[in-house]
Scaffold this motif. Structure first.
Motif, PDB file in Angstrom:
ATOM      1  N   ALA A  62       4.660  82.728  49.986  1.00 36.68           N
ATOM      2  CA  ALA A  62       5.841  82.393  50.784  1.00 36.68           C
ATOM      3  C   ALA A  62       6.156  80.904  50.750  1.00 36.68           C
ATOM      4  CB  ALA A  62       5.629  82.843  52.225  1.00 36.68           C
ATOM      5  N   SER A  63       5.150  80.058  50.515  1.00 36.06           N
ATOM      6  CA  SER A  63       5.385  78.616  50.490  1.00 36.06           C
ATOM      7  C   SER A  63       6.266  78.200  49.320  1.00 36.06           C
ATOM      8  CB  SER A  63       4.055  77.858  50.430  1.00 36.06           C
ATOM      9  OG  SER A  63       3.395  78.106  49.196  1.00 36.06           O
ATOM     10  N   LYS A  64       6.388  79.067  48.310  1.00 36.87           N
ATOM     11  CA  LYS A  64       7.224  78.775  47.148  1.00 36.87           C
ATOM     12  C   LYS A  64       8.598  79.438  47.245  1.00 36.87           C
ATOM     13  CE  LYS A  64       3.282  78.101  44.060  1.00 36.87           C
ATOM     14  NZ  LYS A  64       2.607  78.492  42.795  1.00 36.87           N
ATOM     15  N   GLY A  65       8.894  80.031  48.400  1.00 36.16           N
ATOM     16  CA  GLY A  65      10.176  80.671  48.599  1.00 36.16           C
ATOM     17  C   GLY A  65      11.130  79.804  49.400  1.00 36.16           C
ATOM     18  N   ASP A  66      12.404  80.149  49.363  1.00 35.67           N
ATOM     19  CA  ASP A  66      13.451  79.439  50.096  1.00 35.67           C
ATOM     20  C   ASP A  66      13.914  80.328  51.250  1.00 35.67           C
ATOM     21  OD1 ASP A  66      15.639  78.110  51.059  1.00 35.67           O
ATOM     22  OD2 ASP A  66      16.778  78.144  49.187  1.00 35.67           O
ATOM     23  N   PRO A  67      13.508  80.036  52.497  1.00 34.66           N
ATOM     24  CA  PRO A  67      13.874  80.901  53.622  1.00 34.66           C
ATOM     25  C   PRO A  67      15.375  81.029  53.829  1.00 34.66           C
ATOM     26  CG  PRO A  67      12.129  79.370  54.251  1.00 34.66           C
ATOM     27  CD  PRO A  67      12.630  78.923  52.917  1.00 34.66           C
ATOM     28  N   ALA A  68      16.126  79.967  53.549  1.00 33.56           N
ATOM     29  CA  ALA A  68      17.575  80.019  53.747  1.00 33.56           C
ATOM     30  C   ALA A  68      18.214  81.014  52.789  1.00 33.56           C
ATOM     31  CB  ALA A  68      18.181  78.633  53.566  1.00 33.56           C
ATOM     32  N   ASN A  69      17.817  80.955  51.524  1.00 29.33           N
ATOM     33  CA  ASN A  69      18.342  81.927  50.555  1.00 29.33           C
ATOM     34  C   ASN A  69      17.822  83.320  50.881  1.00 29.33           C
ATOM     35  OD1 ASN A  69      19.775  82.614  48.065  1.00 29.33           O
ATOM     36  ND2 ASN A  69      17.754  82.950  47.191  1.00 29.33           N
ATOM     37  N   GLY A  70      16.563  83.404  51.318  1.00 29.92           N
ATOM     38  CA  GLY A  70      16.000  84.695  51.708  1.00 29.92           C
ATOM     39  C   GLY A  70      16.755  85.323  52.857  1.00 29.92           C
ATOM     40  N   MET A  71      17.195  84.506  53.805  1.00 33.09           N
ATOM     41  CA  MET A  71      17.973  85.020  54.934  1.00 33.09           C
ATOM     42  C   MET A  71      19.273  85.647  54.446  1.00 33.09           C
ATOM     43  SD  MET A  71      19.590  82.949  58.192  1.00 33.09           S
ATOM     44  CE  MET A  71      20.699  82.029  57.111  1.00 33.09           C
ATOM     45  N   ALA A  72      19.969  84.952  53.533  1.00 34.45           N
ATOM     46  CA  ALA A  72      21.241  85.468  53.024  1.00 34.45           C
ATOM     47  C   ALA A  72      21.041  86.793  52.289  1.00 34.45           C
ATOM     48  CB  ALA A  72      21.876  84.433  52.098  1.00 34.45           C
ATOM     49  N   PHE A 101      18.427  88.888  52.611  1.00 28.50           N
ATOM     50  CA  PHE A 101      17.924  89.888  53.554  1.00 28.50           C
ATOM     51  C   PHE A 101      19.069  90.483  54.370  1.00 28.50           C
ATOM     52  CE2 PHE A 101      16.162  91.333  57.569  1.00 28.50           C
ATOM     53  CZ  PHE A 101      15.011  92.001  57.182  1.00 28.50           C
ATOM     54  N   ARG A 102      19.955  89.644  54.862  1.00 31.07           N
ATOM     55  CA  ARG A 102      21.030  90.135  55.715  1.00 31.07           C
ATOM     56  C   ARG A 102      22.091  90.898  54.922  1.00 31.07           C
ATOM     57  NH1 ARG A 102      21.414  85.288  60.316  1.00 31.07           N
ATOM     58  NH2 ARG A 102      19.320  85.739  61.131  1.00 31.07           N
ATOM     59  N   THR A 103      22.117  90.708  53.609  1.00 26.02           N
ATOM     60  CA  THR A 103      23.025  91.484  52.764  1.00 26.02           C
ATOM     61  C   THR A 103      22.437  92.842  52.414  1.00 26.02           C
ATOM     62  OG1 THR A 103      23.940  89.465  51.797  1.00 26.02           O
ATOM     63  CG2 THR A 103      24.260  91.502  50.559  1.00 26.02           C
ATOM     64  N   ASN A 104      21.111  92.900  52.181  1.00 22.46           N
ATOM     65  CA  ASN A 104      20.492  94.106  51.641  1.00 22.46           C
ATOM     66  C   ASN A 104      19.582  94.859  52.606  1.00 22.46           C
ATOM     67  OD1 ASN A 104      21.114  93.919  48.523  1.00 22.46           O
ATOM     68  ND2 ASN A 104      20.540  91.861  49.160  1.00 22.46           N
ATOM     69  N   CYS A 105      19.082  94.205  53.649  1.00 19.64           N
ATOM     70  CA  CYS A 105      18.015  94.799  54.459  1.00 19.64           C
ATOM     71  C   CYS A 105      18.331  94.901  55.950  1.00 19.64           C
ATOM     72  CB  CYS A 105      16.724  93.985  54.304  1.00 19.64           C
ATOM     73  SG  CYS A 105      16.361  93.450  52.613  1.00 19.64           S
ATOM     74  N   ALA A 106      19.211  94.014  56.446  1.00 17.02           N
ATOM     75  CA  ALA A 106      19.411  93.902  57.895  1.00 17.02           C
ATOM     76  C   ALA A 106      20.021  95.151  58.507  1.00 17.02           C
ATOM     77  CB  ALA A 106      20.290  92.684  58.210  1.00 17.02           C
ATOM     78  N   MET A 107      20.776  95.926  57.735  1.00 20.27           N
ATOM     79  CA  MET A 107      21.396  97.122  58.315  1.00 20.27           C
ATOM     80  C   MET A 107      20.362  98.145  58.786  1.00 20.27           C
ATOM     81  SD  MET A 107      21.296  96.986  54.866  1.00 20.27           S
ATOM     82  CE  MET A 107      22.884  96.298  54.476  1.00 20.27           C
ATOM     83  N   CYS A 108      19.156  98.072  58.264  1.00 21.94           N
ATOM     84  CA  CYS A 108      18.078  98.972  58.712  1.00 21.94           C
ATOM     85  C   CYS A 108      17.008  98.216  59.508  1.00 21.94           C
ATOM     86  CB  CYS A 108      17.429  99.668  57.516  1.00 21.94           C
ATOM     87  SG  CYS A 108      18.517 100.816  56.626  1.00 21.94           S
ATOM     88  N   HIS A 109      16.562  97.092  58.940  1.00 21.78           N
ATOM     89  CA  HIS A 109      15.439  96.359  59.547  1.00 21.78           C
ATOM     90  C   HIS A 109      15.877  95.356  60.600  1.00 21.78           C
ATOM     91  CE1 HIS A 109      12.184  97.923  57.042  1.00 21.78           C
ATOM     92  NE2 HIS A 109      13.004  97.849  56.009  1.00 21.78           N
ATOM     93  N   PHE A 113      11.505  84.059  54.371  1.00 17.50           N
ATOM     94  CA  PHE A 113      12.356  84.203  55.557  1.00 17.50           C
ATOM     95  C   PHE A 113      11.659  85.036  56.634  1.00 17.50           C
ATOM     96  CE2 PHE A 113      15.423  87.150  57.624  1.00 17.50           C
ATOM     97  CZ  PHE A 113      15.981  86.238  58.514  1.00 17.50           C
ATOM     98  N   ILE A 114      11.057  86.153  56.236  1.00 19.02           N
ATOM     99  CA  ILE A 114      10.379  87.023  57.208  1.00 19.02           C
ATOM    100  C   ILE A 114       9.198  86.290  57.839  1.00 19.02           C
ATOM    101  CG2 ILE A 114       9.051  89.154  57.472  1.00 19.02           C
ATOM    102  CD1 ILE A 114      10.811  90.345  55.255  1.00 19.02           C
ATOM    103  N   ARG A 115       8.452  85.553  57.025  1.00 22.15           N
ATOM    104  CA  ARG A 115       7.323  84.790  57.564  1.00 22.15           C
ATOM    105  C   ARG A 115       7.814  83.741  58.559  1.00 22.15           C
ATOM    106  NH1 ARG A 115       4.542  88.236  55.595  1.00 22.15           N
ATOM    107  NH2 ARG A 115       4.916  88.788  57.776  1.00 22.15           N
ATOM    108  N   GLN A 116       8.980  83.181  58.307  1.00 19.35           N
ATOM    109  CA  GLN A 116       9.509  82.158  59.203  1.00 19.35           C
ATOM    110  C   GLN A 116       9.906  82.748  60.550  1.00 19.35           C
ATOM    111  OE1 GLN A 116      13.451  80.123  58.590  1.00 19.35           O
ATOM    112  NE2 GLN A 116      12.130  78.447  57.907  1.00 19.35           N
ATOM    113  N   GLN A 117      10.328  84.026  60.558  1.00 14.89           N
ATOM    114  CA  GLN A 117      10.688  84.666  61.820  1.00 14.89           C
ATOM    115  C   GLN A 117       9.433  84.869  62.672  1.00 14.89           C
ATOM    116  OE1 GLN A 117      14.039  84.782  62.217  1.00 14.89           O
ATOM    117  NE2 GLN A 117      13.793  83.912  60.181  1.00 14.89           N
ATOM    118  N   GLY A 118       8.496  85.629  62.140  1.00 10.88           N
ATOM    119  CA  GLY A 118       7.190  85.761  62.779  1.00 10.88           C
ATOM    120  C   GLY A 118       7.189  86.287  64.187  1.00 10.88           C
ATOM    121  N   GLY A 119       8.281  86.908  64.638  1.00  7.60           N
ATOM    122  CA  GLY A 119       8.314  87.439  65.983  1.00  7.60           C
ATOM    123  C   GLY A 119       8.554  86.397  67.049  1.00  7.60           C
TER     124      GLY A 119
END
Length: 261
Positions: free
Chosen positions: A139-149, A151-159, A215-221
């Motif tokens: 996750a340290s090599k990922g971009d949370p901002a791009n991941g958010m975009a 995720f919200r396009t492909n995953c947020a409707m369910c998760h 992005f998911i790791r950044q949320q963390g509940g």
């Protein structure tokens, strides 16, 4: 002078120049080529496959059939790959405890070594997605901002917008993602368990998958401020605004009525 000119215009000169140009281009390509995103997955040994076959026969063949070719009770596993086995068994969803709308997460039955052996056996039956490497799920090599975009396009409707999960139809549900490991998150995207679609590398690239994990790791509940309301987005927020807002309006109307009388 004529001798020197003849040497300069030797018929072999174009061939030599072409070979030098090819060597130069090849050297530059090798020097400037970006490093691969991840190392190749470690190949399973024949002993792993043999032990995995024994584990499968003792624990999985009742439903999936000998050779994992499927039965009326469970589908064929030929071609699902090691990643699907690692996800299903590594999250405790398999072996299935009881039939229902979907397999639910529960304590893991097998050791990590046994899970690897089961995955190696199923992978030997046909080509399929491999278990991602540690670099792919870093996750340290990922971009949370791009991941958010993404995720919200492909995953947020369910998760849900932050990965808190949500209800689906016919008794199914999209689980909360905050406690899911990086490897299992990647494998879920790669294999599409339950009602989830498959997001292969043509749909979401390996780097974009890593961005989603970041992005998911950044949320963390965690909740940056105020009440989380279950982190379920506009549904609970709208309900809260309706109940509180209407409640205050009714209270104000009653108070005004009481004062006027």
């Amino acid at each position: 002078m004529k001798a020197l000119a003849a040497r300069r215009h030797d018929r072999r000169a174009p061939v030599v120049l072409l070979l030098l140009a090819l060597l130069l281009v090849g050297g530059l390509y090798a020097a400037l080529q970006p490093a691969p995103a991840s190392a190749a997955p470690q190949a399973a040994s024949a002993n792993d496959v043999t032990n995995g076959e024994k584990l499968f026969a003792a624990n999985c063949a009742t439903c999936h059939g000998m050779g994992a070719t499927g039965t009326n009770a469970a589908p064929s596993l030929v071609g699902v790959g090691a990643a699907a086995v690692d996800f299903q068994v590594g999250t405790g969803r398999m072996p299935l405890a009881m039939s229902g709308p979907q397999a639910q997460r529960k304590p893991v039955v097998f050791t990590p070594e046994q899970i690897s052996q089961l995955a190696a056996y199923v992978a030997s039956l046909g080509p399929g997605p491999a278990i991602p490497t540690a670099e792919q799920v870093d996750a340290s090599k990922g971009d949370p901002a791009n991941g958010m975009a993404i995720f919200r396009t492909n995953c947020a409707m369910c998760h849900n917008a932050v990965g808190a999960g949500g209800a689906l139809s016919q008794g199914k549900f999209a689980p909360n993602l905050w406690s899911t490991s990086n490897t299992h998150l990647y494998e879920a995207m790669l294999t599409g368990p339950q009602s989830m679609p498959v997001f292969n590398d043509a749909n979401i690239t390996p780097q974009e998958k890593r961005d989603i994990i970041a992005f998911i790791r950044q949320q963390g509940g965690t909740q940056p401020g105020g009440l989380s309301l279950g982190s379920l987005g506009p549904v609970t927020e709208g309900l809260w605004a309706w109940v509180v807002g209407i409640g205050l309006l009714i209270g104000a109307a009653v108070w005004i009525g009481a004062k006027s009388s």
